[in-house]
Design a protein around this motif. Structure first.
Motif, short mmCIF file in Angstrom:
data_model
loop_
_atom_site.label_atom_id
_atom_site.label_comp_id
_atom_site.label_asym_id
_atom_site.label_seq_id
_atom_site.Cartn_x
_atom_site.Cartn_y
_atom_site.Cartn_z
N GLY A 161 0.77 -1.24 0.00
CA GLY A 161 0.00 0.00 0.00
C GLY A 161 0.80 1.28 0.00
O GLY A 161 0.22 2.37 0.03
N HIS B 264 -8.60 -3.08 1.12
CA HIS B 264 -9.46 -1.92 0.85
C HIS B 264 -10.81 -2.37 0.28
O HIS B 264 -11.87 -1.89 0.70
CB HIS B 264 -8.77 -0.98 -0.13
N ASP B 265 -10.78 -3.30 -0.69
CA ASP B 265 -12.02 -3.80 -1.28
C ASP B 265 -12.90 -4.48 -0.24
O ASP B 265 -14.13 -4.31 -0.24
CB ASP B 265 -11.71 -4.78 -2.41
N GLU C 44 -4.72 -3.52 -1.58
CA GLU C 44 -5.87 -3.33 -2.46
C GLU C 44 -7.00 -4.29 -2.09
O GLU C 44 -8.18 -3.91 -2.09
CB GLU C 44 -5.45 -3.54 -3.92
N LEU D 250 -3.50 2.67 -9.94
CA LEU D 250 -3.95 2.64 -8.54
C LEU D 250 -4.29 4.04 -8.03
O LEU D 250 -5.09 4.19 -7.11
CB LEU D 250 -2.88 1.99 -7.65
N GLU E 98 -6.78 -12.85 -3.40
CA GLU E 98 -7.30 -12.07 -4.53
C GLU E 98 -8.49 -12.78 -5.16
O GLU E 98 -9.47 -12.13 -5.56
CB GLU E 98 -6.20 -11.86 -5.57
N GLU F 145 -2.99 -8.18 0.68
CA GLU F 145 -2.53 -7.00 -0.05
C GLU F 145 -3.42 -5.80 0.27
O GLU F 145 -4.62 -5.94 0.53
CB GLU F 145 -2.57 -7.26 -1.56
#
Length: 399
Positions: free
Chosen positions: A176, A360-361, A357, A214, A323, A355
């Motif tokens: 990040g 965050h999701d 990302e 990003l 993921e 990760e």
């Protein structure tokens, strides 16, 4: 650079014959002179199986040869075994044979440290860092990458230094730290320009595009990727071309051009399949699934997520498992299954090495679902195991 690789390709039969003669004659000095060029040829032309065979057989053959009494000959033999071991471990990694790669690289690193061959040790640290990154052990990955950077700088290896900067940038991005990653990618690009390292410049462009994406600067990302694809094609780097195609597909999807995204992912899928990069192929399918979800093509997205989750589990690649699960989380939310989507989000948020990302999701979707379904708030703190989550997904998919 590309012309040199083309010449090697045309002359490969003779080069291999000379290599085999050098092995038979115990000319370890000749092999040391040639190994780096052959490694780069096999890596840049994505000929991983041939590399595994050549470096593996040579390593076994040299190891079985009786050491001589000559100090210089003994040193050459030890140095060669370190170089061969590090390259063999690397190509095991590229083929997704991670347990074998880890064992080979750790054994080689111990030998390098005992004999003081810093170049081979730095290469081992680089590959072990990549293995740890895929496994989600970011602290260990950082330690390996930092050590490889220190060693490459100490021996004044500009190519290795640039590679180490790129790897540290990818790790920072995964965790990040986008500004830190971008600074390292820019250093990598400038060093590539100074040393005429076209491959290094192309990788830096790919990663700078990822950083721009990003930060939601999609036009800049596409500009960098188009420049990157042209450079990849010029140097005939098929693996790098596949990476860039997938990145173009993702960026096109984020810009709402789903037809263009599909076209780019068809190209990346074809190249990954042809070069036999199993890890790249799994990553590619996860990215494609996310693009399908943005286009609300849920059936095809589910098929891609089924494949990627199963493959990531088989290879024990936890970051790719996470993921894939993030993709399932979004799919279930879009399929009016908020309860299971929330349970997946809760599972992901309980994992340490997710990760940035993905985290965050998961946080964003959790908050969105709780606001829409306040009666499901308790699901946001469920302590499901991976096995429980996988079982629920499978039950839903079959039902």
């Amino acid at each position: 650079q590309a012309e040199t690789l083309d010449q090697i390709s045309q002359d490969l039969a003779n080069i291999r014959a000379a290599w085999e003669y050098a092995v038979e004659q115990h000319r370890h000095d000749w092999l040391l002179d040639a190994h780096q060029t052959l490694h780069l040829f096999f890596a840049k032309r994505s000929r991983y199986d041939e590399a595994l065979e050549l470096f593996g057989e040579t390593q076994r053959g040299v190891a079985q040869q009786e050491p001589t009494r000559s100090t210089s000959a003994t040193k050459s033999r030890e140095q060669l075994l370190c170089q061969l071991g590090s390259r063999h471990g690397y190509f095991l990694y590229t083929k997704g044979r991670f347990d074998e790669a880890c064992e080979a690289l750790e054994s080689c690193l111990a030998r390098c440290q005992e004999t003081g061959f810093d170049s081979s040790a730095a290469f081992c640290h680089t590959s072990l860092g990549a293995l740890d990154l895929y496994k989600g052990d970011y602290e260990s990955a950082e330690a390996h990458y930092e050590e490889s950077l220190r060693l490459y700088r100490e021996i004044e290896d500009s190519f290795g230094t640039a590679m180490a900067l790129n790897n540290l940038g990818m790790l920072k991005q995964t965790r990040g730290d986008l500004l830190g990653a971008q600074a390292l990618y820019e250093q990598r690009y400038e060093l590539g320009k100074e040393t005429d390292d076209l491959w290094g410049m192309a990788y830096a462009l790919t990663n700078l595009a990822s950083s721009a994406s990003l930060n939601h600067d999609y036009k800049r990302a596409q500009k960098l990727l188009k420049e990157c694809i042209a450079l990849r094609r010029a140097i005939r780097d098929r693996h790098g071309e596949a990476v860039a195609f997938a990145s173009m597909g993702e960026t096109s999807s984020l810009m709402g051009d789903h037809a263009a995204a599909k076209g780019y992912f068809e190209q990346s899928e074809r190249v990954y399949s042809e070069i036999g990069d199993s890890v790249g192929f799994i990553t590619d399918r996860i990215l494609y699934a996310r693009c399908l979800l943005r286009a609300y093509e849920l059936g095809e997205a589910q098929e891609q997520l089924r494949f990627s989750l199963k493959s990531a589990l088989e290879h024990e690649l936890m970051p790719l498992v996470y993921e894939s699960l993030a993709g399932w989380m979004i799919l279930l939310s879009q399929s009016d299954e908020p309860s299971l989507a929330l349970r997946i989000a809760a599972y992901l948020l309980q994992q340490e090495n997710v990760e940035a990302e993905v985290r965050h999701d998961a946080e964003e979707l959790r908050d969105e679902l709780i606001n829409a379904h306040k009666d499901l708030a308790k699901m946001a703190t469920s302590g499901d195991s991976l096995e429980a989550v996988l079982g629920e997904i499978e039950a839903w998919a079959q039902g």
